[in-house]
Each structure stands twice: as structure tokens, then as C-alpha cells.
Design an enzyme around this catalytic site. Sequence first.
Site, PDB file in Angstrom:
ATOM      1  N   HIS A 181      44.390  42.173  46.093  1.00  9.30           N
ATOM      2  CA  HIS A 181      44.727  42.807  44.820  1.00  9.30           C
ATOM      3  C   HIS A 181      46.259  43.205  44.847  1.00  9.30           C
ATOM      4  O   HIS A 181      47.028  43.477  44.028  1.00  9.30           O
ATOM      5  CB  HIS A 181      44.318  44.284  44.639  1.00  9.30           C
ATOM      6  CG  HIS A 181      44.143  44.950  43.814  1.00  9.30           C
ATOM      7  ND1 HIS A 181      43.265  45.893  43.189  1.00  9.30           N
ATOM      8  CD2 HIS A 181      44.697  45.402  42.464  1.00  9.30           C
ATOM      9  CE1 HIS A 181      43.101  46.477  41.979  1.00  9.30           C
ATOM     10  NE2 HIS A 181      44.618  46.725  41.544  1.00  9.30           N
ATOM     11  N   LYS A 205      37.779  43.028  43.286  1.00  9.34           N
ATOM     12  CA  LYS A 205      39.267  43.257  43.601  1.00  9.34           C
ATOM     13  C   LYS A 205      39.104  43.400  45.461  1.00  9.34           C
ATOM     14  O   LYS A 205      38.703  44.760  45.354  1.00  9.34           O
ATOM     15  CB  LYS A 205      40.311  43.289  43.357  1.00  9.34           C
ATOM     16  CG  LYS A 205      40.853  42.718  41.936  1.00  9.34           C
ATOM     17  CD  LYS A 205      41.688  43.296  41.065  1.00  9.34           C
ATOM     18  CE  LYS A 205      41.988  42.756  39.704  1.00  9.34           C
ATOM     19  NZ  LYS A 205      40.818  43.669  39.711  1.00  9.34           N
ATOM     20  N   ASP A 239      36.427  42.492  34.878  1.00  6.87           N
ATOM     21  CA  ASP A 239      37.506  42.353  35.523  1.00  6.87           C
ATOM     22  C   ASP A 239      37.176  43.790  35.936  1.00  6.87           C
ATOM     23  O   ASP A 239      37.374  44.319  35.749  1.00  6.87           O
ATOM     24  CB  ASP A 239      38.967  42.096  35.218  1.00  6.87           C
ATOM     25  CG  ASP A 239      40.048  42.010  36.073  1.00  6.87           C
ATOM     26  OD1 ASP A 239      40.626  41.018  36.899  1.00  6.87           O
ATOM     27  OD2 ASP A 239      40.288  43.195  36.404  1.00  6.87           O
TER      28      ASP A 239
END
Length: 278
Positions: A111, A78, A48
Site C-alpha cells: 500500500h 493491498k 479495488d
Amino acid sequence: MTTPQVPNLTLNDGHTIPQLGFGVFLVDPQETERIVTDALELGYRHIDTAAIYRNEEGVGRAIAKSGIPREELFITTKLWNGDQGTESAHAAIDTSLEKLGLDYVDLYLIHWPVPAQDKYLESWLALEQIKASGKARSIGVSNFLVDHLQRVIDGSSTVPAVNQIELHPAYQQREVTDFGQANGILTEAWGPLGQGKYPLLEEPIITAAASKHGKSAAQVVLRWHLQQGTIVFPKSNSRERIAENIDVFDFELSDAEVQAITALERGGRVGGHPLEVK
């Protein structure tokens, strides 16, 4: 060491996601390649990252050198707040893919909602287009509250696959997680150990469970997340700690232990508030 068997959860679009991954928030861009390489060697397949972390290139180099087939990896990045909007979102995913050295990401998230600029619905519609183009397999959001989630559901044809939020025993966001569960949105936890403000790893309930199971306090908290059905991705710069964080599939907390840890709720947010982050 034996590679841990991380369970997969099924997203609302039919794709699957490893329930435990590795996060690179605040990981030094100069150290990212080494650290992600360690994580991949230790069995992590879910990474991530985010544009604002400024370490997508390091993640990409580690992936390229790993020799792991692309289809065995799950990569999230993101859309940053300043890139919200239709054209800028399309440009942002292209930039992220170039830095990662990938043709697609498995999950692309907005985000933060940044309601003050009121572009998150427009951005969500752009993410639908990005998914349709094949540049993202699944799309979701991060740090969204119930009102934000409801608006994107009402204003589009796609329910977010995940909502990544601050979540730990001292701050469980039940309203948001309950809404997600009711609408098929999986919850991902960032800051899963509570960070510095709440010394969860010193809580007697947690240390007692750690002693009983022959595990660390951090492993107990991660196990609590997993048994809640939450997707979690702890981070560490230490290979030893990275290995410890994935070694959480050979024990199970009792119902009483889970309930006692859940009772540590204090309503205490550590990170930024979704209505205030710009």
C-alpha cells in the site's frame, strides 16, 4: 442499459486488467455491499479495495451474490503498512482472502513504501512468494517513488505489474510515470478527479470539452486518464454517478483537448507523501 465495453490492458506478467474499475476507498463498510452491487450491475468488473479500508467483507458479499463468474472479475487488495514483513504479509493475504471470500486476488499491492520502517523490499519478496502460491495472480505497489521502484527491481526477480499513485491533471507525477513506462510498470490513478483541493471540474478547459462532447466534466477527466494509458477507478456512493463514470467509451478527446488538460499540471499533491506516511 448496454454494458460498457471496458478495454483491457496487458500487465508485464501476461495477465490483463480492465482499464477502468471501481474504487471503495472511504466507502462505509455498512454500505459497501450495496454500492459494489450497483457497480457490478452497471458493468464494472474491476474492484479495488484494501485491508485498511475495512470493507473487504462487503466487497466479498457483493461478489458472492452477483452470480458473475470469478474469471470475469478483477479484484485488487493491498498489504497495509503495519503488516509489512515476511510472516505478517503472508498472514495478511490470508486474512484478506477470507474476508473477500476468494481463493485468490488478481492483484496484490504494497500500500505504501514506508521507508522509515525499511520493510518494503522484504515485503516485496514475500509478495513474490504469495504470487508463486497462487494467492495473487499479479503483484504490484502503490505510492512508490522512483527510488523505491528501483530498489525492488534490483533486489528481486519481479518487476511490479503496476504502481498505484495519486494522479490527476493538477498532479501528474511525470518522473514516476515515465520510469514506469520505461520499465513496463502500468500506472493506476487514485484521486483521479483531483479531490477537493483542486476544483478541476470547474476548469474552463474541462467544462468546454464537456459541453462539446455532451458529457460531464468528470467524464472528460476520466477520458483524459484513459487516453494517457492510465488505469483508473473512480468511486461514488451514487448509482447515477457510478453509471456516469463508466459511460466514457463513446467519445474521444482531441489531441488539443488532451494537451490543454495536461497543461493544468500544478505540482500539487492532495494526499499523503510517500516519504512521510507511516
